[in-house]
Design a protein around this motif. Sequence first.
Motif, PDB file in Angstrom:
ATOM      1  N   SER A   1       0.850  -1.183   0.000  1.00 49.49           N
ATOM      2  CA  SER A   1       0.000   0.000   0.000  1.00 49.49           C
ATOM      3  C   SER A   1       0.891   1.240   0.000  1.00 49.49           C
ATOM      4  CB  SER A   1      -0.890   0.013   1.251  1.00 49.49           C
ATOM      5  OG  SER A   1      -1.631   1.217   1.337  1.00 49.49           O
ATOM      6  N   ILE A   2       0.670   2.117  -0.957  1.00 54.25           N
ATOM      7  CA  ILE A   2       1.478   3.328  -1.076  1.00 54.25           C
ATOM      8  C   ILE A   2       0.751   4.469  -0.383  1.00 54.25           C
ATOM      9  CG2 ILE A   2       2.510   4.981  -2.684  1.00 54.25           C
ATOM     10  CD1 ILE A   2       2.679   2.653  -4.712  1.00 54.25           C
ATOM     11  N   GLU A   3       1.349   5.004   0.690  1.00 55.85           N
ATOM     12  CA  GLU A   3       0.675   6.038   1.472  1.00 55.85           C
ATOM     13  C   GLU A   3       1.081   7.444   1.076  1.00 55.85           C
ATOM     14  OE1 GLU A   3       1.476   6.077   5.610  1.00 55.85           O
ATOM     15  OE2 GLU A   3       3.641   5.822   5.401  1.00 55.85           O
ATOM     16  N   ARG A   4       2.230   7.604   0.433  1.00 56.09           N
ATOM     17  CA  ARG A   4       2.666   8.914  -0.027  1.00 56.09           C
ATOM     18  C   ARG A   4       3.684   8.729  -1.141  1.00 56.09           C
ATOM     19  NH1 ARG A   4       2.810  14.254   1.267  1.00 56.09           N
ATOM     20  NH2 ARG A   4       1.605  13.903   3.168  1.00 56.09           N
ATOM     21  N   VAL A   5       3.692   9.698  -2.069  1.00 56.91           N
ATOM     22  CA  VAL A   5       4.697   9.725  -3.123  1.00 56.91           C
ATOM     23  C   VAL A   5       5.427  11.062  -3.053  1.00 56.91           C
ATOM     24  CG1 VAL A   5       5.168   9.609  -5.584  1.00 56.91           C
ATOM     25  CG2 VAL A   5       3.298   8.247  -4.616  1.00 56.91           C
ATOM     26  N   VAL A   6       6.756  10.997  -3.059  1.00 54.03           N
ATOM     27  CA  VAL A   6       7.590  12.195  -3.112  1.00 54.03           C
ATOM     28  C   VAL A   6       8.409  12.097  -4.392  1.00 54.03           C
ATOM     29  CG1 VAL A   6       9.334  13.592  -1.951  1.00 54.03           C
ATOM     30  CG2 VAL A   6       7.709  12.232  -0.594  1.00 54.03           C
TER      31      VAL A   6
ATOM     32  N   LEU B   1       6.489  13.711 -12.193  1.00 52.87           N
ATOM     33  CA  LEU B   1       5.467  13.404 -13.199  1.00 52.87           C
ATOM     34  C   LEU B   1       4.888  12.013 -12.968  1.00 52.87           C
ATOM     35  CD1 LEU B   1       3.885  13.934 -15.788  1.00 52.87           C
ATOM     36  CD2 LEU B   1       5.874  13.124 -17.084  1.00 52.87           C
ATOM     37  N   ALA B   2       5.750  11.018 -12.806  1.00 56.00           N
ATOM     38  CA  ALA B   2       5.270   9.659 -12.556  1.00 56.00           C
ATOM     39  C   ALA B   2       4.456   9.598 -11.275  1.00 56.00           C
ATOM     40  CB  ALA B   2       6.453   8.692 -12.477  1.00 56.00           C
ATOM     41  N   GLY B   3       4.928  10.294 -10.237  1.00 56.36           N
ATOM     42  CA  GLY B   3       4.201  10.301  -8.973  1.00 56.36           C
ATOM     43  C   GLY B   3       2.846  10.963  -9.094  1.00 56.36           C
ATOM     44  N   ALA B   4       2.781  12.068  -9.835  1.00 57.12           N
ATOM     45  CA  ALA B   4       1.510  12.768 -10.012  1.00 57.12           C
ATOM     46  C   ALA B   4       0.530  11.939 -10.829  1.00 57.12           C
ATOM     47  CB  ALA B   4       1.751  14.121 -10.677  1.00 57.12           C
ATOM     48  N   LEU B   5       1.027  11.261 -11.846  1.00 54.13           N
ATOM     49  CA  LEU B   5       0.152  10.407 -12.654  1.00 54.13           C
ATOM     50  C   LEU B   5      -0.536   9.370 -11.777  1.00 54.13           C
ATOM     51  CD1 LEU B   5       2.447   9.862 -15.770  1.00 54.13           C
ATOM     52  CD2 LEU B   5       0.160  10.878 -15.802  1.00 54.13           C
ATOM     53  N   TYR B   6       0.229   8.732 -10.905  1.00 57.35           N
ATOM     54  CA  TYR B   6      -0.341   7.708 -10.038  1.00 57.35           C
ATOM     55  C   TYR B   6      -1.176   8.315  -8.921  1.00 57.35           C
ATOM     56  CZ  TYR B   6      -0.731   4.276  -6.333  1.00 57.35           C
ATOM     57  OH  TYR B   6      -1.228   3.475  -5.343  1.00 57.35           O
ATOM     58  N   ALA B   7      -0.708   9.395  -8.313  1.00 55.30           N
ATOM     59  CA  ALA B   7      -1.413   9.984  -7.168  1.00 55.30           C
ATOM     60  C   ALA B   7      -2.802  10.480  -7.546  1.00 55.30           C
ATOM     61  CB  ALA B   7      -0.589  11.135  -6.589  1.00 55.30           C
ATOM     62  N   PHE B   8      -2.973  10.926  -8.781  1.00 58.51           N
ATOM     63  CA  PHE B   8      -4.280  11.412  -9.213  1.00 58.51           C
ATOM     64  C   PHE B   8      -5.124  10.319  -9.857  1.00 58.51           C
ATOM     65  CE2 PHE B   8      -2.389  15.514  -8.488  1.00 58.51           C
ATOM     66  CZ  PHE B   8      -3.467  16.305  -8.118  1.00 58.51           C
TER      67      PHE B   8
ATOM     68  N   GLN C   1      -5.439  11.720  -4.884  1.00 57.66           N
ATOM     69  CA  GLN C   1      -5.996  10.609  -4.111  1.00 57.66           C
ATOM     70  C   GLN C   1      -4.947   9.967  -3.203  1.00 57.66           C
ATOM     71  OE1 GLN C   1      -8.809   7.957  -6.176  1.00 57.66           O
ATOM     72  NE2 GLN C   1      -8.568   9.242  -8.001  1.00 57.66           N
ATOM     73  N   ILE C   2      -3.688  10.050  -3.615  1.00 52.98           N
ATOM     74  CA  ILE C   2      -2.560   9.612  -2.791  1.00 52.98           C
ATOM     75  C   ILE C   2      -1.771  10.868  -2.428  1.00 52.98           C
ATOM     76  CG2 ILE C   2      -0.515   8.145  -2.658  1.00 52.98           C
ATOM     77  CD1 ILE C   2      -3.083   6.569  -3.092  1.00 52.98           C
ATOM     78  N   PRO C   3      -1.475  11.110  -1.150  1.00 50.57           N
ATOM     79  CA  PRO C   3      -0.708  12.307  -0.791  1.00 50.57           C
ATOM     80  C   PRO C   3       0.561  12.427  -1.627  1.00 50.57           C
ATOM     81  CG  PRO C   3      -1.542  11.247   1.175  1.00 50.57           C
ATOM     82  CD  PRO C   3      -1.872  10.324   0.045  1.00 50.57           C
ATOM     83  N   LEU C   4       0.786  13.642  -2.129  1.00 53.75           N
ATOM     84  CA  LEU C   4       1.850  13.866  -3.105  1.00 53.75           C
ATOM     85  C   LEU C   4       2.686  15.076  -2.715  1.00 53.75           C
ATOM     86  CD1 LEU C   4       3.117  13.342  -5.967  1.00 53.75           C
ATOM     87  CD2 LEU C   4       1.300  14.817  -6.879  1.00 53.75           C
ATOM     88  N   SER C   5       3.996  14.916  -2.737  1.00 55.48           N
ATOM     89  CA  SER C   5       4.929  16.011  -2.489  1.00 55.48           C
ATOM     90  C   SER C   5       5.874  16.111  -3.686  1.00 55.48           C
ATOM     91  CB  SER C   5       5.745  15.765  -1.219  1.00 55.48           C
ATOM     92  OG  SER C   5       4.895  15.614  -0.097  1.00 55.48           O
ATOM     93  N   ILE C   6       6.019  17.324  -4.214  1.00 57.58           N
ATOM     94  CA  ILE C   6       6.861  17.553  -5.385  1.00 57.58           C
ATOM     95  C   ILE C   6       7.998  18.491  -4.997  1.00 57.58           C
ATOM     96  CG2 ILE C   6       6.934  18.622  -7.674  1.00 57.58           C
ATOM     97  CD1 ILE C   6       4.206  17.448  -8.209  1.00 57.58           C
ATOM     98  N   VAL C   7       9.220  18.095  -5.349  1.00 66.42           N
ATOM     99  CA  VAL C   7      10.412  18.817  -4.913  1.00 66.42           C
ATOM    100  C   VAL C   7      10.989  19.640  -6.065  1.00 66.42           C
ATOM    101  CG1 VAL C   7      12.653  18.607  -3.796  1.00 66.42           C
ATOM    102  CG2 VAL C   7      10.869  16.891  -3.354  1.00 66.42           C
TER     103      VAL C   7
END
Length: 300
Positions: free
Chosen positions: A38-43, A50-57, A147-153
């Motif tokens: 289970s993925i609880e956050r993507v940084v 981009l990959a993280g945002a695609l999955y998080a949304f 939908q999945i908490p997302l942090s972009i650096v």
Amino acid sequence: MARGSRRKRKLTLALGGGGARGVSHLGVIETLLAAEFSIERVVGVSIGSLAGALYAFDPNIDSVIEKTLGYLLSERFQHHQQTLFGAKPGAGSDSGGLFSWYDRVKSYLRGNRLFHRVVTKPSLLPGIVLNDVVDHLLPDADLRDAQIPLSIVSVDLLSGQQVILERGPVKDAVRASSSLPGIFPPVEFEGMLLADIGVFCSLPTIISRSYSPELLLAVDVSSDLRRLEACETAIDVLMRMDEIGEALFRKHVLSAADFVIRPEVSTVEWFDFTACERLIDAGRKATRAALPRLKSIATE
């Protein structure tokens, strides 16, 4: 205990930068989800954002992969790549890293045109490619709506400070995190001038650790630091120092992760998206190989 009653171990994913090689992030995510993590956050940083945002949304990873391949294999995107980078399917270079693309740019822009753009424009290339990518792949939404908490650096060129984006338009945030300094134009965002910090810190493990994750998994898609036969010009030296600095700092931050997956994609140039299906498969393969050890760590 019945399979359905097992508590899934939650992962925080730190998705690194590496240009086209970051397409392999999608294969990693697909395989982790299939293995019931289970993925609880993507940084994410750079292509990892981009990959993280695609999955998080859109947590339906099959849909994400289908959409991404549809765009990257389209005539529209291939035209952008050919026009801006002069990249042909399967084209490569012995030098690797930024140098192979720099050699193409020198030939493509013909010396004085390159110099003119360097001294008069904020970037060697316009932002049309990044704009087109985010417009076609990402929703018009706020980061807080993921939908999945997302942090972009990213990094603010004005203050010199690292920036973690968790609110505001996701398209702007991803463009900012992916705007390679000097290559693509920086992005104005709430009084800041943001660019890709991945040229220095390509793996956001330290930031990810600040969220106190149960298990921090980093995905490293950087290229190997290869030996060069020469560094002949001032720009060659400056670019080489960037590569060396990033490689050294990456070694420093790797230890912050509980586990690191490194797909075998280092031979793919950062600008070459022609092998995107193979890149996704590389992510799957590396993750499958890692699963026995990862599952063991997750149950400790």
